[in-house]
Design a protein around this motif. Structure first.
Motif, PDB file in Angstrom:
ATOM      1  N   ARG A  47       1.453 -10.525  -5.030  1.00 46.85           N
ATOM      2  CA  ARG A  47       0.705 -11.049  -6.173  1.00 46.85           C
ATOM      3  C   ARG A  47       0.224 -12.462  -5.889  1.00 46.85           C
ATOM      4  O   ARG A  47       0.814 -13.179  -5.085  1.00 46.85           O
ATOM      5  N   GLN A  48      -0.868 -12.794  -6.563  1.00 41.35           N
ATOM      6  CA  GLN A  48      -1.425 -14.130  -6.425  1.00 41.35           C
ATOM      7  C   GLN A  48      -1.850 -14.630  -7.787  1.00 41.35           C
ATOM      8  O   GLN A  48      -2.732 -14.034  -8.436  1.00 41.35           O
ATOM      9  N   ALA A  49      -1.222 -15.697  -8.214  1.00 37.10           N
ATOM     10  CA  ALA A  49      -1.571 -16.344  -9.475  1.00 37.10           C
ATOM     11  C   ALA A  49      -2.610 -17.419  -9.198  1.00 37.10           C
ATOM     12  O   ALA A  49      -2.714 -17.917  -8.071  1.00 37.10           O
ATOM     13  N   PRO A  50      -3.383 -17.813 -10.207  1.00 37.49           N
ATOM     14  CA  PRO A  50      -4.411 -18.846 -10.012  1.00 37.49           C
ATOM     15  C   PRO A  50      -3.817 -20.119  -9.439  1.00 37.49           C
ATOM     16  O   PRO A  50      -2.810 -20.630  -9.932  1.00 37.49           O
ATOM     17  N   GLY A  51      -4.426 -20.611  -8.371  1.00 40.39           N
ATOM     18  CA  GLY A  51      -3.980 -21.851  -7.769  1.00 40.39           C
ATOM     19  C   GLY A  51      -2.745 -21.747  -6.905  1.00 40.39           C
ATOM     20  O   GLY A  51      -2.237 -22.754  -6.419  1.00 40.39           O
ATOM     21  N   LYS A  52      -2.256 -20.531  -6.705  1.00 40.07           N
ATOM     22  CA  LYS A  52      -1.044 -20.340  -5.913  1.00 40.07           C
ATOM     23  C   LYS A  52      -1.322 -19.416  -4.732  1.00 40.07           C
ATOM     24  O   LYS A  52      -2.292 -18.668  -4.716  1.00 40.07           O
ATOM     25  N   GLN A  53      -0.426 -19.462  -3.762  1.00 43.80           N
ATOM     26  CA  GLN A  53      -0.551 -18.583  -2.606  1.00 43.80           C
ATOM     27  C   GLN A  53      -0.084 -17.174  -2.950  1.00 43.80           C
ATOM     28  O   GLN A  53       0.722 -16.971  -3.863  1.00 43.80           O
ATOM     29  N   ARG A  54      -0.605 -16.218  -2.206  1.00 45.26           N
ATOM     30  CA  ARG A  54      -0.155 -14.842  -2.381  1.00 45.26           C
ATOM     31  C   ARG A  54       1.310 -14.748  -1.944  1.00 45.26           C
ATOM     32  O   ARG A  54       1.700 -15.297  -0.919  1.00 45.26           O
ATOM     33  N   GLU A  55       2.095 -14.026  -2.741  1.00 45.11           N
ATOM     34  CA  GLU A  55       3.517 -13.919  -2.440  1.00 45.11           C
ATOM     35  C   GLU A  55       3.974 -12.466  -2.495  1.00 45.11           C
ATOM     36  O   GLU A  55       3.415 -11.650  -3.233  1.00 45.11           O
ATOM     37  N   LEU A  56       5.009 -12.176  -1.732  1.00 44.03           N
ATOM     38  CA  LEU A  56       5.592 -10.845  -1.743  1.00 44.03           C
ATOM     39  C   LEU A  56       6.330 -10.619  -3.059  1.00 44.03           C
ATOM     40  O   LEU A  56       7.107 -11.460  -3.493  1.00 44.03           O
ATOM     41  N   VAL A  57       6.097  -9.471  -3.660  1.00 42.16           N
ATOM     42  CA  VAL A  57       6.836  -9.061  -4.857  1.00 42.16           C
ATOM     43  C   VAL A  57       7.934  -8.082  -4.467  1.00 42.16           C
ATOM     44  O   VAL A  57       9.098  -8.264  -4.797  1.00 42.16           O
ATOM     45  N   ALA A  58       7.546  -7.029  -3.745  1.00 42.47           N
ATOM     46  CA  ALA A  58       8.507  -6.014  -3.323  1.00 42.47           C
ATOM     47  C   ALA A  58       7.918  -5.231  -2.165  1.00 42.47           C
ATOM     48  O   ALA A  58       6.698  -5.099  -2.053  1.00 42.47           O
ATOM     49  N   ARG A  59       8.796  -4.713  -1.318  1.00 42.60           N
ATOM     50  CA  ARG A  59       8.360  -3.972  -0.138  1.00 42.60           C
ATOM     51  C   ARG A  59       9.312  -2.804   0.073  1.00 42.60           C
ATOM     52  O   ARG A  59      10.511  -2.910  -0.219  1.00 42.60           O
ATOM     53  N   ILE A  60       8.780  -1.706   0.598  1.00 39.38           N
ATOM     54  CA  ILE A  60       9.600  -0.518   0.854  1.00 39.38           C
ATOM     55  C   ILE A  60       9.201   0.087   2.178  1.00 39.38           C
ATOM     56  O   ILE A  60       8.014   0.200   2.497  1.00 39.38           O
ATOM     57  N   THR A  61      10.195   0.440   2.978  1.00 37.57           N
ATOM     58  CA  THR A  61       9.902   1.033   4.268  1.00 37.57           C
ATOM     59  C   THR A  61       9.763   2.541   4.145  1.00 37.57           C
ATOM     60  O   THR A  61      10.315   3.163   3.238  1.00 37.57           O
ATOM     61  N   ASN A  62       9.006   3.118   5.084  1.00 39.22           N
ATOM     62  CA  ASN A  62       8.817   4.556   5.068  1.00 39.22           C
ATOM     63  C   ASN A  62      10.070   5.274   5.543  1.00 39.22           C
ATOM     64  O   ASN A  62      10.448   6.314   5.010  1.00 39.22           O
ATOM     65  N   LEU A  63      10.715   4.699   6.532  1.00 45.71           N
ATOM     66  CA  LEU A  63      11.911   5.309   7.108  1.00 45.71           C
ATOM     67  C   LEU A  63      13.131   4.782   6.378  1.00 45.71           C
ATOM     68  O   LEU A  63      13.445   3.599   6.451  1.00 45.71           O
TER      69      LEU A  63
END
Length: 119
Positions: free
Chosen positions: A37-53
């Protein structure tokens, strides 16, 4: 590989939203999918990630216990269930996928979906 997000919108604080992302293309495999996600004036940040394996997951500290990431592997889809939303969750949410095609590795992004949480 193309990614399309859906499910964003306007919700009051404390409410819930469910984001969806579908991956499409020819001859590709997915190693990892994630929500950023990226909020106005902020850097894009990881929210959540899931691996396939194995389906292991990683969450940002700010969303732990409130957000849940999941996959439908058969449909090449990913979801983000967002509960107890806060105004600080307001941002454009992007779907990301990393994997391989028959030719090379890819790192694909969706166009983003707006989530706005009112206080």
């Amino acid at each position: 590989v193309q990614l399309v997000e859906s499910g964003g919108g306007l919700v009051q604080a404390g409410g819930s939203l469910r984001l969806s992302c579908i991956a499409s293309g020819m001859g590709f495999t997915i190693n990892t999918m994630g929500w950023y996600r990226q909020a106005p004036g902020k850097q894009r940040e990881l929210v959540a990630r899931i691996t396939n394996l194995g389906g292991s997951t990683v969450y940002a500290d700010s969303v732990k216990g409130r957000f849940t990431i999941s996959r439908d592997y058969a449909k090449n889809m990913m979801y983000l269930q967002m509960n107890s939303l806060k105004p600080e969750d307001t941002a454009v949410y992007y779907c990301n996928a990393v994997g391989d095609t028959e030719i090379s590795r890819y790192d694909a992004w969706g166009q983003g979906t707006q989530v706005t949480v009112s206080s």
